[in-house]
Design an enzyme around this catalytic site. Structure first.
Site, PDB file in Angstrom:
ATOM      1  N   CYS A   2       0.856  -1.182   0.000  1.00  0.00           N
ATOM      2  CA  CYS A   2       0.000   0.000   0.000  1.00  0.00           C
ATOM      3  C   CYS A   2       0.894   1.235   0.000  1.00  0.00           C
ATOM      4  O   CYS A   2       1.896   1.294   0.711  1.00  0.00           O
ATOM      5  CB  CYS A   2      -0.949   0.104   1.191  1.00  0.00           C
ATOM      6  SG  CYS A   2      -2.150  -1.227   1.254  1.00  0.00           S
ATOM      7  N   ARG A  27       3.851  -0.281  -4.824  1.00  0.00           N
ATOM      8  CA  ARG A  27       3.515  -0.847  -3.522  1.00  0.00           C
ATOM      9  C   ARG A  27       2.159  -1.555  -3.513  1.00  0.00           C
ATOM     10  O   ARG A  27       1.747  -2.113  -2.493  1.00  0.00           O
ATOM     11  CB  ARG A  27       3.506   0.249  -2.458  1.00  0.00           C
ATOM     12  CG  ARG A  27       4.801   1.019  -2.371  1.00  0.00           C
ATOM     13  CD  ARG A  27       4.717   2.094  -1.331  1.00  0.00           C
ATOM     14  NE  ARG A  27       4.646   1.511  -0.017  1.00  0.00           N
ATOM     15  CZ  ARG A  27       5.684   1.190   0.733  1.00  0.00           C
ATOM     16  NH1 ARG A  27       6.901   1.415   0.282  1.00  0.00           N
ATOM     17  NH2 ARG A  27       5.524   0.650   1.904  1.00  0.00           N
ATOM     18  N   TRP A  73      -2.749  -2.579  -1.762  1.00  0.00           N
ATOM     19  CA  TRP A  73      -2.476  -4.003  -1.974  1.00  0.00           C
ATOM     20  C   TRP A  73      -3.370  -4.723  -0.967  1.00  0.00           C
ATOM     21  O   TRP A  73      -3.182  -4.592   0.235  1.00  0.00           O
ATOM     22  CB  TRP A  73      -1.006  -4.307  -1.707  1.00  0.00           C
ATOM     23  CG  TRP A  73      -0.621  -5.707  -2.063  1.00  0.00           C
ATOM     24  CD1 TRP A  73      -0.275  -6.176  -3.297  1.00  0.00           C
ATOM     25  CD2 TRP A  73      -0.534  -6.828  -1.166  1.00  0.00           C
ATOM     26  NE1 TRP A  73       0.011  -7.520  -3.229  1.00  0.00           N
ATOM     27  CE2 TRP A  73      -0.145  -7.944  -1.932  1.00  0.00           C
ATOM     28  CE3 TRP A  73      -0.759  -7.001   0.186  1.00  0.00           C
ATOM     29  CZ2 TRP A  73       0.038  -9.205  -1.380  1.00  0.00           C
ATOM     30  CZ3 TRP A  73      -0.588  -8.263   0.748  1.00  0.00           C
ATOM     31  CH2 TRP A  73      -0.185  -9.346  -0.044  1.00  0.00           C
ATOM     32  N   ASN A  99      -1.730   1.746   5.760  1.00  0.00           N
ATOM     33  CA  ASN A  99      -0.854   0.718   5.204  1.00  0.00           C
ATOM     34  C   ASN A  99      -0.455  -0.184   6.354  1.00  0.00           C
ATOM     35  O   ASN A  99       0.171   0.290   7.302  1.00  0.00           O
ATOM     36  CB  ASN A  99       0.383   1.380   4.566  1.00  0.00           C
ATOM     37  CG  ASN A  99       1.483   0.375   4.251  1.00  0.00           C
ATOM     38  OD1 ASN A  99       1.210  -0.800   4.044  1.00  0.00           O
ATOM     39  ND2 ASN A  99       2.720   0.837   4.217  1.00  0.00           N
ATOM     40  N   GLY A 100      -0.818  -1.454   6.284  1.00  0.00           N
ATOM     41  CA  GLY A 100      -0.470  -2.378   7.364  1.00  0.00           C
ATOM     42  C   GLY A 100      -1.636  -3.300   7.665  1.00  0.00           C
ATOM     43  O   GLY A 100      -2.558  -3.428   6.859  1.00  0.00           O
ATOM     44  N   GLU A 484      16.641 -17.828  -8.962  1.00  0.00           N
ATOM     45  CA  GLU A 484      16.290 -16.437  -9.239  1.00  0.00           C
ATOM     46  C   GLU A 484      15.702 -16.294 -10.658  1.00  0.00           C
ATOM     47  O   GLU A 484      14.738 -15.560 -10.872  1.00  0.00           O
ATOM     48  CB  GLU A 484      17.539 -15.552  -9.052  1.00  0.00           C
ATOM     49  CG  GLU A 484      17.385 -14.089  -9.394  1.00  0.00           C
ATOM     50  CD  GLU A 484      16.321 -13.338  -8.577  1.00  0.00           C
ATOM     51  OE1 GLU A 484      15.763 -13.895  -7.623  1.00  0.00           O
ATOM     52  OE2 GLU A 484      16.025 -12.194  -8.960  1.00  0.00           O
ATOM     53  N   LYS A 488      11.974 -14.874 -11.442  1.00  0.00           N
ATOM     54  CA  LYS A 488      11.714 -13.738 -12.341  1.00  0.00           C
ATOM     55  C   LYS A 488      10.662 -14.121 -13.378  1.00  0.00           C
ATOM     56  O   LYS A 488       9.762 -13.353 -13.677  1.00  0.00           O
ATOM     57  CB  LYS A 488      12.992 -13.292 -13.073  1.00  0.00           C
ATOM     58  CG  LYS A 488      14.029 -12.586 -12.268  1.00  0.00           C
ATOM     59  CD  LYS A 488      13.668 -11.176 -11.840  1.00  0.00           C
ATOM     60  CE  LYS A 488      12.957 -11.146 -10.531  1.00  0.00           C
ATOM     61  NZ  LYS A 488      13.721 -11.135  -9.338  1.00  0.00           N
ATOM     62  N   GLU A 491       7.087 -14.443 -11.835  1.00  0.00           N
ATOM     63  CA  GLU A 491       6.513 -13.169 -11.407  1.00  0.00           C
ATOM     64  C   GLU A 491       5.906 -12.373 -12.537  1.00  0.00           C
ATOM     65  O   GLU A 491       4.852 -11.785 -12.377  1.00  0.00           O
ATOM     66  CB  GLU A 491       7.624 -12.282 -10.824  1.00  0.00           C
ATOM     67  CG  GLU A 491       8.008 -12.577  -9.425  1.00  0.00           C
ATOM     68  CD  GLU A 491       9.083 -11.612  -8.976  1.00  0.00           C
ATOM     69  OE1 GLU A 491       8.794 -10.801  -8.113  1.00  0.00           O
ATOM     70  OE2 GLU A 491      10.213 -11.662  -9.505  1.00  0.00           O
ATOM     71  N   HIS A 507      16.293 -36.773  -8.993  1.00  0.00           N
ATOM     72  CA  HIS A 507      15.518 -37.238  -7.832  1.00  0.00           C
ATOM     73  C   HIS A 507      14.040 -36.848  -7.936  1.00  0.00           C
ATOM     74  O   HIS A 507      13.345 -36.830  -6.937  1.00  0.00           O
ATOM     75  CB  HIS A 507      16.125 -36.692  -6.543  1.00  0.00           C
ATOM     76  CG  HIS A 507      17.525 -37.160  -6.324  1.00  0.00           C
ATOM     77  ND1 HIS A 507      17.831 -38.445  -5.953  1.00  0.00           N
ATOM     78  CD2 HIS A 507      18.709 -36.519  -6.483  1.00  0.00           C
ATOM     79  CE1 HIS A 507      19.149 -38.569  -5.871  1.00  0.00           C
ATOM     80  NE2 HIS A 507      19.704 -37.413  -6.187  1.00  0.00           N
ATOM     81  N   LYS A 606       5.804  -4.306  -4.319  1.00  0.00           N
ATOM     82  CA  LYS A 606       7.262  -4.300  -4.175  1.00  0.00           C
ATOM     83  C   LYS A 606       7.708  -4.394  -2.724  1.00  0.00           C
ATOM     84  O   LYS A 606       8.648  -5.096  -2.403  1.00  0.00           O
ATOM     85  CB  LYS A 606       7.808  -3.014  -4.793  1.00  0.00           C
ATOM     86  CG  LYS A 606       9.300  -2.924  -4.738  1.00  0.00           C
ATOM     87  CD  LYS A 606       9.896  -2.726  -6.082  1.00  0.00           C
ATOM     88  CE  LYS A 606      11.376  -2.971  -6.078  1.00  0.00           C
ATOM     89  NZ  LYS A 606      11.701  -4.312  -6.532  1.00  0.00           N
TER      90      LYS A 606
HETATM   91  C1  F6R Z   1      11.273 -10.630  -6.450  1.00  0.00           C
HETATM   92  C2  F6R Z   1      11.112  -9.656  -5.390  1.00  0.00           C
HETATM   93  C3  F6R Z   1      10.768 -10.141  -4.028  1.00  0.00           C
HETATM   94  C4  F6R Z   1      11.657  -9.429  -2.990  1.00  0.00           C
HETATM   95  C5  F6R Z   1      11.220  -9.798  -1.573  1.00  0.00           C
HETATM   96  C6  F6R Z   1      12.106  -9.173  -0.530  1.00  0.00           C
HETATM   97  O1  F6R Z   1      11.536 -10.031  -7.667  1.00  0.00           O
HETATM   98  O2  F6R Z   1      11.244  -8.480  -5.602  1.00  0.00           O
HETATM   99  O3  F6R Z   1      10.905 -11.518  -3.924  1.00  0.00           O
HETATM  100  O4  F6R Z   1      12.983  -9.792  -3.216  1.00  0.00           O
HETATM  101  O5  F6R Z   1       9.894  -9.377  -1.370  1.00  0.00           O
HETATM  102  O6  F6R Z   1      12.085  -7.779  -0.597  1.00  0.00           O
HETATM  103  P1  F6R Z   1      13.223  -6.895   0.033  1.00  0.00           P
HETATM  104  O7  F6R Z   1      14.488  -7.209  -0.664  1.00  0.00           O
HETATM  105  O8  F6R Z   1      12.768  -5.486  -0.200  1.00  0.00           O
HETATM  106  O9  F6R Z   1      13.288  -7.241   1.485  1.00  0.00           O
END
Ligand code: F6R
Length: 611
Positions: A2, A27, A73, A99-100, A484, A488, A491, A507, A606
């Site tokens: 949020c 956010r 969010w 937010n929360g 990773e 990506k 997502e 396995h 994010k």
């Molecule tokens: C993936 C992504 C998330 C963050 C995770 C941790 O692309 O962005 O998996 O890596 O939410 O966020 P931070 O690094 O801000 O603690």
């Protein structure tokens, strides 16, 4: 999650708030809303992104010099107009954004229902707002006092901004666990979840701390604690330029951020890595070098992409420093009653510095005596402030929801810390140490080389975009890179993708392999390259499609794969910073080819400030 924005001053509040909300959409973007003070409270809100709200309220009364705005969010209640913030109290005189999560909201709601309150939304926010209104009414007090009393009963995390029709120039704000920045202008104040909504107006900001309450008027900012004592605001100067949060000609922030990596890694190394003098300078680490060297173990605590950076660091620290490393998901660690021993060092890794699970995990560990070092991107963020020491990653604002440049900057910082400790501990010989300093210094240039192969990667994206599943494999330092790469892709393209250690394939996951399954194998030249090549053969024997990330000049491996993504040769310790780049681009181009909004993937936000 949020995004919240507030403004009070001589300007029209609406354009300031809308522009700010667009910057905070990373956010969350389930719904948007604004509340403006113009004679009475005007509230406009709608399911969907900021642009949708904007379109829907053309021609409405959008005047007023004080207002608040929210981009959501969803936590409590599905994305809908009714659940969108701002919420209005039963009397209609108060408006609030949040937010929360208010954890005890069901109990508060029941109390209010018993008193005859009815609710228009399913949110915890509307409950808290009416709880505040009820206190204001019963105690015959002003809003500030009512908020203070209410928050003593609240459990959970929040940043709240409130407007009261009876005090038309004032915004009341309070924080616990979610971020709040107040920008100080001339006769005006700005509020935001981060500093981006206020960048073009002021560089002077105050980061509000937990359990603080702010009374914000155009020409006055009063900070108090919940005991009603005044606190002197600590004003800091921002070090971010507006250009850093704009797309700068790129189609998406994600692409811009991928392409920024030669510069961001360079910025991260600058002033720290001295290849000629054979030195690494990191003052926030130096202070704790003794404790790190003598640590029985290091715990890396993080979530998501940052957790993957921790996994790479585990391999590097164990190899170079000969210290036992464990990598923990913050969300599991915080609830597991973990054993913390004297001498344990915790490295918290976070781009945003606001991830709720990581923050609480380190606070718990700190209370048990652990030393906390933060590897954080956002300067002044909660995790940075909760850490004893550490190092910023200096990657600049990361706005695309999928993390890219933050990951490579985290790897650069963690590699420098490991090298510094290994050198002081003498677990690395001088020749290898100097060699690795050089290898690290060459990474920005080598990343730039990889980025030049983008057309080839774009073509591969077209070729594979309709696959239903992907498997990503890697060994050693490249195993977390496989994780990773898969994350990506999931997502931003919504294609199911799994990352696995290459040898684990036999396995179980090998059962998935057939002519329809693209398998991305990270197969750069390293100690176990020949083993990964055997895994490629195993996939080919079952007609799987292999897309391999290989080192430049490795024609033998190229010959056995369907497609290759090429990166320059590099020492295996620094190689993940290179091998991840084509995987970022592959995910990006597949997401774009499928027509998705890669900067705002569905259901994601994010900065994950809720559990
Ligand atoms: C993936 C992504 C998330 C963050 C995770 C941790 O692309 O962005 O998996 O890596 O939410 O966020 P931070 O690094 O801000 O603690």
């Amino acid at each position: 999650m949020c995004g919240i924005v507030g403004y009070t001053g001589p300007k029209d509040a609406y354009p300031v708030i809308i522009k700010g909300l667009k910057r905070l959409e990373y956010r969350g973007y389930d719904s948007t809303g604004v509340a403006l003070q113009n004679g009475s409270l005007k509230v406009y809100k709608k399911k969907g992104k900021v642009a949708e709200l904007e379109e829907s309220i053309v021609g409405k009364d959008l005047k007023g010099h004080t207002g608040i705005g929210h981009t959501r969010w969803a936590t409590h209640g599905e994305p809908s107009d009714a659940n969108a913030h701002p919420h209005q109290s039963a009397s209609g005189k108060l408006a609030m954004i949040h937010n929360g999560i208010i954890e005890n909201y069901t109990q508060l709601k029941q109390e209010l229902i018993n008193k005859g309150y009815q609710f228009k939304s399913e949110t915890d926010t509307e409950v808290l707002l009416n709880f505040i209104e009820e206190i204001k009414k019963n105690n015959h007090c002003n809003l500030e006092e009512a908020v203070r009393i209410a928050l003593k009963r609240v459990t959970g995390a929040y940043v709240i901004l409130l407007l009261d029709a009876e005090e038309p120039e004032t915004i009341i704000a309070a924080r616990k666990g979610s971020p709040l920045v107040i920008g100080i202008g001339k006769g005006e104040h700005f509020l935001g979840s981060d500093a981006s909504p206020m960048l073009e107006y002021t560089k002077e900001v105050v980061y509000v701390n937990d359990y603080e309450l702010a009374i914000v008027k155009p020409d006055e900012l009063i900070l108090k604690n919940l005991g009603n004592e005044k606190i002197t605001p600590y004003v800091q100067k921002l070090d971010i330029e507006l250009a850093a949060i704009e797309k700068g000609g790129y189609d998406h922030f994600m692409l811009k951020e991928i392409f920024e990596q030669p510069q961001t890694i360079f910025d991260c190394l600058r002033g720290r890595l001295d290849t000629t003098g054979g030195k690494i300078t990191m003052s926030g680490i130096q202070q704790y070098a003794g404790q790190i060297m003598n640590a029985n173990r290091i715990l890396m605590i993080a979530c998501g992409t940052s957790w993957h950076a921790g996994l790479v660091a585990e391999y590097i620290f164990e190899e170079l420093c000969r210290i036992n490393v464990e990598v923990e998901y913050a969300s599991e660690f915080r609830y597991r009653n973990p054993v913390i021993n004297p001498g344990d060092v915790i490295i918290a890794i976070s781009q945003s510095g606001e991830t709720a699970d990581t923050l609480v995990a380190i606070e718990n560990a700190k209370n048990q005596g652990a030393i906390i070092l933060g590897v954080v991107n956002v300067v002044g963020s909660s995790i940075a402030r909760a850490s004893h020491g550490g190092a910023y990653t200096h990657a600049g604002p990361e706005i695309g929801v999928a993390s890219t440049k933050a990951f490579t900057a985290q790897l650069a910082v963690l590699t420098m810390i490991a090298l510094k400790i290994a050198h002081e501990k003498q677990t690395i010989d001088q020749e290898r140490y100097l060699h690795l300093l050089n290898e690290l210094s060459e990474i920005p240039e080598k990343v730039a080389w990889v980025l030049k192969t983008k057309e080839k990667i774009q073509q591969l994206a077209e070729k594979y975009k309709d696959a239903r599943d992907f498997l990503y494999l890697g060994r050693g330092y490249n195993f977390p890179v496989a994780l990773e790469g898969a994350l990506k892709l999931k997502e931003i393209s919504y294609i199911h993708a799994e990352g696995y250690p290459a040898a684990e394939m036999k396995h179980g996951p090998i059962a998935l392999v057939d002519e329809h399954l693209p398998v991305v194998v990270v197969a750069t030249k390293d100690t176990y390259h020949h083993k990964v090549v055997s895994n490629i053969q195993e996939i080919k024997a079952r007609k799987g499609k292999v897309i391999a990330v290989i080192s430049e000049g490795d024609t033998d491996t190229a010959a056995m794969c369907d497609d290759v993504l090429i990166v320059p040769e590099a020492d295996e310790i620094v190689a993940p910073m290179l091998s991840v780049v084509p995987l970022q681009l592959l995910a990006y181009y597949i997401g774009v080819a499928k027509g998705y909004d890669v900067d705002k993937p569905r259901n994601l936000a994010k900065s994950v400030t809720v559990e």
